[in-house]
Design a protein around this motif. Structure first.
Motif, PDB file in Angstrom:
ATOM      1  N   ARG A 113       0.837  -1.197   0.000  1.00  0.00           N
ATOM      2  CA  ARG A 113       0.000   0.000   0.000  1.00  0.00           C
ATOM      3  C   ARG A 113       0.871   1.246   0.000  1.00  0.00           C
ATOM      4  NH1 ARG A 113      -4.575  -0.031   3.899  1.00  0.00           N
ATOM      5  NH2 ARG A 113      -3.060   0.962   5.238  1.00  0.00           N
ATOM      6  N   TYR A 114       0.632   2.110  -0.982  1.00  0.00           N
ATOM      7  CA  TYR A 114       1.353   3.373  -1.100  1.00  0.00           C
ATOM      8  C   TYR A 114       0.350   4.493  -1.281  1.00  0.00           C
ATOM      9  CZ  TYR A 114       5.688   0.817  -1.807  1.00  0.00           C
ATOM     10  OH  TYR A 114       6.768   0.010  -1.637  1.00  0.00           O
ATOM     11  N   ARG A 115       0.821   5.716  -1.069  1.00  0.00           N
ATOM     12  CA  ARG A 115      -0.061   6.861  -1.271  1.00  0.00           C
ATOM     13  C   ARG A 115       0.659   7.975  -2.004  1.00  0.00           C
ATOM     14  NH1 ARG A 115      -0.596   8.616   4.868  1.00  0.00           N
ATOM     15  NH2 ARG A 115       1.613   8.911   5.285  1.00  0.00           N
ATOM     16  N   VAL A 116      -0.120   8.716  -2.751  1.00  0.00           N
ATOM     17  CA  VAL A 116       0.319   9.950  -3.381  1.00  0.00           C
ATOM     18  C   VAL A 116      -0.597  11.025  -2.816  1.00  0.00           C
ATOM     19  CG1 VAL A 116       0.545  11.213  -5.544  1.00  0.00           C
ATOM     20  CG2 VAL A 116       1.094   8.778  -5.474  1.00  0.00           C
ATOM     21  N   THR A 117      -0.019  12.021  -2.196  1.00  0.00           N
ATOM     22  CA  THR A 117      -0.792  13.057  -1.526  1.00  0.00           C
ATOM     23  C   THR A 117      -0.867  14.304  -2.398  1.00  0.00           C
ATOM     24  OG1 THR A 117      -0.023  12.221   0.614  1.00  0.00           O
ATOM     25  CG2 THR A 117      -0.980  14.424   0.587  1.00  0.00           C
ATOM     26  N   VAL A 118      -2.085  14.822  -2.568  1.00  0.00           N
ATOM     27  CA  VAL A 118      -2.305  16.051  -3.320  1.00  0.00           C
ATOM     28  C   VAL A 118      -2.886  17.067  -2.349  1.00  0.00           C
ATOM     29  CG1 VAL A 118      -3.491  17.115  -5.256  1.00  0.00           C
ATOM     30  CG2 VAL A 118      -2.794  14.727  -5.405  1.00  0.00           C
ATOM     31  N   SER A 119      -2.231  18.208  -2.266  1.00  0.00           N
ATOM     32  CA  SER A 119      -2.667  19.266  -1.370  1.00  0.00           C
ATOM     33  C   SER A 119      -2.812  20.543  -2.176  1.00  0.00           C
ATOM     34  CB  SER A 119      -1.621  19.463  -0.266  1.00  0.00           C
ATOM     35  OG  SER A 119      -1.948  20.562   0.527  1.00  0.00           O
ATOM     36  N   GLY A 120      -3.911  21.245  -1.931  1.00  0.00           N
ATOM     37  CA  GLY A 120      -4.121  22.493  -2.658  1.00  0.00           C
ATOM     38  C   GLY A 120      -5.449  23.113  -2.312  1.00  0.00           C
ATOM     39  N   PRO A 121      -5.722  24.276  -2.895  1.00  0.00           N
ATOM     40  CA  PRO A 121      -6.993  24.946  -2.629  1.00  0.00           C
ATOM     41  C   PRO A 121      -8.155  24.127  -3.189  1.00  0.00           C
ATOM     42  CG  PRO A 121      -5.794  26.090  -4.357  1.00  0.00           C
ATOM     43  CD  PRO A 121      -4.890  25.028  -3.833  1.00  0.00           C
ATOM     44  N   GLU A 122      -9.210  24.080  -2.413  1.00  0.00           N
ATOM     45  CA  GLU A 122     -10.393  23.333  -2.825  1.00  0.00           C
ATOM     46  C   GLU A 122     -11.016  23.991  -4.042  1.00  0.00           C
ATOM     47  OE1 GLU A 122     -14.664  22.175  -0.863  1.00  0.00           O
ATOM     48  OE2 GLU A 122     -12.969  22.568   0.437  1.00  0.00           O
ATOM     49  N   GLY A 123     -11.397  23.190  -5.001  1.00  0.00           N
ATOM     50  CA  GLY A 123     -12.036  23.745  -6.182  1.00  0.00           C
ATOM     51  C   GLY A 123     -12.218  22.704  -7.266  1.00  0.00           C
ATOM     52  N   LYS A 124     -12.992  23.083  -8.255  1.00  0.00           N
ATOM     53  CA  LYS A 124     -13.330  22.175  -9.342  1.00  0.00           C
ATOM     54  C   LYS A 124     -12.117  21.721 -10.160  1.00  0.00           C
ATOM     55  CE  LYS A 124     -16.611  21.542 -13.059  1.00  0.00           C
ATOM     56  NZ  LYS A 124     -17.765  22.078 -13.756  1.00  0.00           N
ATOM     57  N   LYS A 139      -1.247  -2.653 -18.083  1.00  0.00           N
ATOM     58  CA  LYS A 139       0.034  -2.374 -17.462  1.00  0.00           C
ATOM     59  C   LYS A 139      -0.017  -2.527 -15.939  1.00  0.00           C
ATOM     60  CE  LYS A 139       3.583   1.219 -17.563  1.00  0.00           C
ATOM     61  NZ  LYS A 139       3.906   2.551 -18.073  1.00  0.00           N
ATOM     62  N   TYR A 140      -1.115  -2.103 -15.337  1.00  0.00           N
ATOM     63  CA  TYR A 140      -1.247  -2.169 -13.884  1.00  0.00           C
ATOM     64  C   TYR A 140      -2.408  -3.065 -13.473  1.00  0.00           C
ATOM     65  CZ  TYR A 140       1.905   1.737 -14.268  1.00  0.00           C
ATOM     66  OH  TYR A 140       2.960   2.528 -14.582  1.00  0.00           O
ATOM     67  N   LYS A 141      -2.493  -4.200 -14.079  1.00  0.00           N
ATOM     68  CA  LYS A 141      -3.557  -5.151 -13.751  1.00  0.00           C
ATOM     69  C   LYS A 141      -3.411  -5.572 -12.283  1.00  0.00           C
ATOM     70  CE  LYS A 141      -5.660  -9.372 -15.364  1.00  0.00           C
ATOM     71  NZ  LYS A 141      -5.608 -10.453 -16.320  1.00  0.00           N
ATOM     72  N   GLY A 142      -4.494  -5.539 -11.567  1.00  0.00           N
ATOM     73  CA  GLY A 142      -4.495  -5.925 -10.164  1.00  0.00           C
ATOM     74  C   GLY A 142      -4.192  -4.792  -9.200  1.00  0.00           C
ATOM     75  N   VAL A 143      -3.994  -3.582  -9.719  1.00  0.00           N
ATOM     76  CA  VAL A 143      -3.727  -2.432  -8.870  1.00  0.00           C
ATOM     77  C   VAL A 143      -5.023  -1.663  -8.656  1.00  0.00           C
ATOM     78  CG1 VAL A 143      -2.491  -0.236  -8.695  1.00  0.00           C
ATOM     79  CG2 VAL A 143      -1.350  -2.229  -9.670  1.00  0.00           C
ATOM     80  N   SER A 144      -5.327  -1.349  -7.419  1.00  0.00           N
ATOM     81  CA  SER A 144      -6.513  -0.555  -7.092  1.00  0.00           C
ATOM     82  C   SER A 144      -6.086   0.862  -6.766  1.00  0.00           C
ATOM     83  CB  SER A 144      -7.242  -1.145  -5.886  1.00  0.00           C
ATOM     84  OG  SER A 144      -7.700  -2.436  -6.178  1.00  0.00           O
ATOM     85  N   VAL A 145      -6.798   1.823  -7.319  1.00  0.00           N
ATOM     86  CA  VAL A 145      -6.508   3.234  -7.087  1.00  0.00           C
ATOM     87  C   VAL A 145      -7.785   3.876  -6.571  1.00  0.00           C
ATOM     88  CG1 VAL A 145      -5.782   5.409  -8.153  1.00  0.00           C
ATOM     89  CG2 VAL A 145      -4.831   3.240  -8.965  1.00  0.00           C
ATOM     90  N   TYR A 146      -7.666   4.634  -5.474  1.00  0.00           N
ATOM     91  CA  TYR A 146      -8.837   5.338  -4.956  1.00  0.00           C
ATOM     92  C   TYR A 146      -8.397   6.673  -4.366  1.00  0.00           C
ATOM     93  CZ  TYR A 146      -7.468   4.027  -0.227  1.00  0.00           C
ATOM     94  OH  TYR A 146      -6.779   3.888   0.946  1.00  0.00           O
ATOM     95  N   ALA A 147      -9.349   7.551  -4.157  1.00  0.00           N
ATOM     96  CA  ALA A 147      -9.081   8.874  -3.583  1.00  0.00           C
ATOM     97  C   ALA A 147      -9.811   9.009  -2.272  1.00  0.00           C
ATOM     98  CB  ALA A 147      -9.536   9.964  -4.549  1.00  0.00           C
ATOM     99  N   ASP A 148      -9.164   9.675  -1.341  1.00  0.00           N
ATOM    100  CA  ASP A 148      -9.756   9.977  -0.032  1.00  0.00           C
ATOM    101  C   ASP A 148      -9.712  11.489   0.121  1.00  0.00           C
ATOM    102  OD1 ASP A 148     -10.684  10.031   2.522  1.00  0.00           O
ATOM    103  OD2 ASP A 148      -9.098   8.793   3.365  1.00  0.00           O
ATOM    104  N   TYR A 149     -10.855  12.114   0.184  1.00  0.00           N
ATOM    105  CA  TYR A 149     -10.941  13.574   0.217  1.00  0.00           C
ATOM    106  C   TYR A 149     -10.245  14.157   1.437  1.00  0.00           C
ATOM    107  CZ  TYR A 149     -12.910  18.252   0.199  1.00  0.00           C
ATOM    108  OH  TYR A 149     -13.054  19.601   0.193  1.00  0.00           O
ATOM    109  N   ASP A 150     -10.492  13.604   2.609  1.00  0.00           N
ATOM    110  CA  ASP A 150      -9.862  14.085   3.837  1.00  0.00           C
ATOM    111  C   ASP A 150      -9.386  12.876   4.631  1.00  0.00           C
ATOM    112  OD1 ASP A 150      -8.954  15.551   5.967  1.00  0.00           O
ATOM    113  OD2 ASP A 150     -10.921  16.274   6.586  1.00  0.00           O
ATOM    114  N   PRO A 151      -8.137  12.454   4.447  1.00  0.00           N
ATOM    115  CA  PRO A 151      -7.670  11.210   5.060  1.00  0.00           C
ATOM    116  C   PRO A 151      -7.570  11.262   6.582  1.00  0.00           C
ATOM    117  CG  PRO A 151      -5.858  12.335   3.997  1.00  0.00           C
ATOM    118  CD  PRO A 151      -7.109  13.080   3.640  1.00  0.00           C
ATOM    119  N   LEU A 152      -7.641  12.430   7.197  1.00  0.00           N
ATOM    120  CA  LEU A 152      -7.535  12.520   8.647  1.00  0.00           C
ATOM    121  C   LEU A 152      -8.852  12.244   9.356  1.00  0.00           C
ATOM    122  CD1 LEU A 152      -5.179  15.596   8.948  1.00  0.00           C
ATOM    123  CD2 LEU A 152      -4.599  13.171   9.037  1.00  0.00           C
ATOM    124  N   GLU A 153      -9.932  12.241   8.644  1.00  0.00           N
ATOM    125  CA  GLU A 153     -11.244  11.971   9.264  1.00  0.00           C
ATOM    126  C   GLU A 153     -11.518  10.510   9.321  1.00  0.00           C
ATOM    127  OE1 GLU A 153     -14.350  14.184   7.430  1.00  0.00           O
ATOM    128  OE2 GLU A 153     -13.722  16.006   8.393  1.00  0.00           O
TER     129      GLU A 153
END
Length: 83
Positions: free
Chosen positions: A40-51, A69-83
């Motif tokens: 399990r790895y993460r890529v963190t994106v931080s910035g001003p909220e917006g469209k 190329k990435y068969k078997g890899v799951s990718v998901y987003a977590d809007y606020d990982p601290l909650e």
């Protein structure tokens, strides 16, 4: 897995280069790096909220896992990982 995270980071950097205040960090292992025999790895994106930022993350989620190329890899987003 790590190669997929690097590609996701590269795509996010390209998509957000015109947005001010956006930082893309990682890839970095999660605190529990391996669970159920999966790494399990993460890529963190931080910035001003917006469209534009949500659209960039959405594009990566929809198109980042299309090929074989990435068969078997799951990718998901977590809007606020601290909650």
């Amino acid at each position: 897995m790590l190669r997929c995270c690097r590609d996701i980071r590269r795509e996010l950097l390209c998509l957000t280069e015109t947005l001010s205040g956006v930082k893309v960090l990682g890839p970095a292992p999660l605190p529990v790096a391996r669970m159920n025999k999966a790494w399990r790895y993460r890529v963190t994106v931080s910035g001003p909220e917006g469209k534009p930022l949500r659209a960039a993350v959405s594009w990566v989620l929809m198109n980042g896992n299309n090929g074989k190329k990435y068969k078997g890899v799951s990718v998901y987003a977590d809007y606020d990982p601290l909650e």
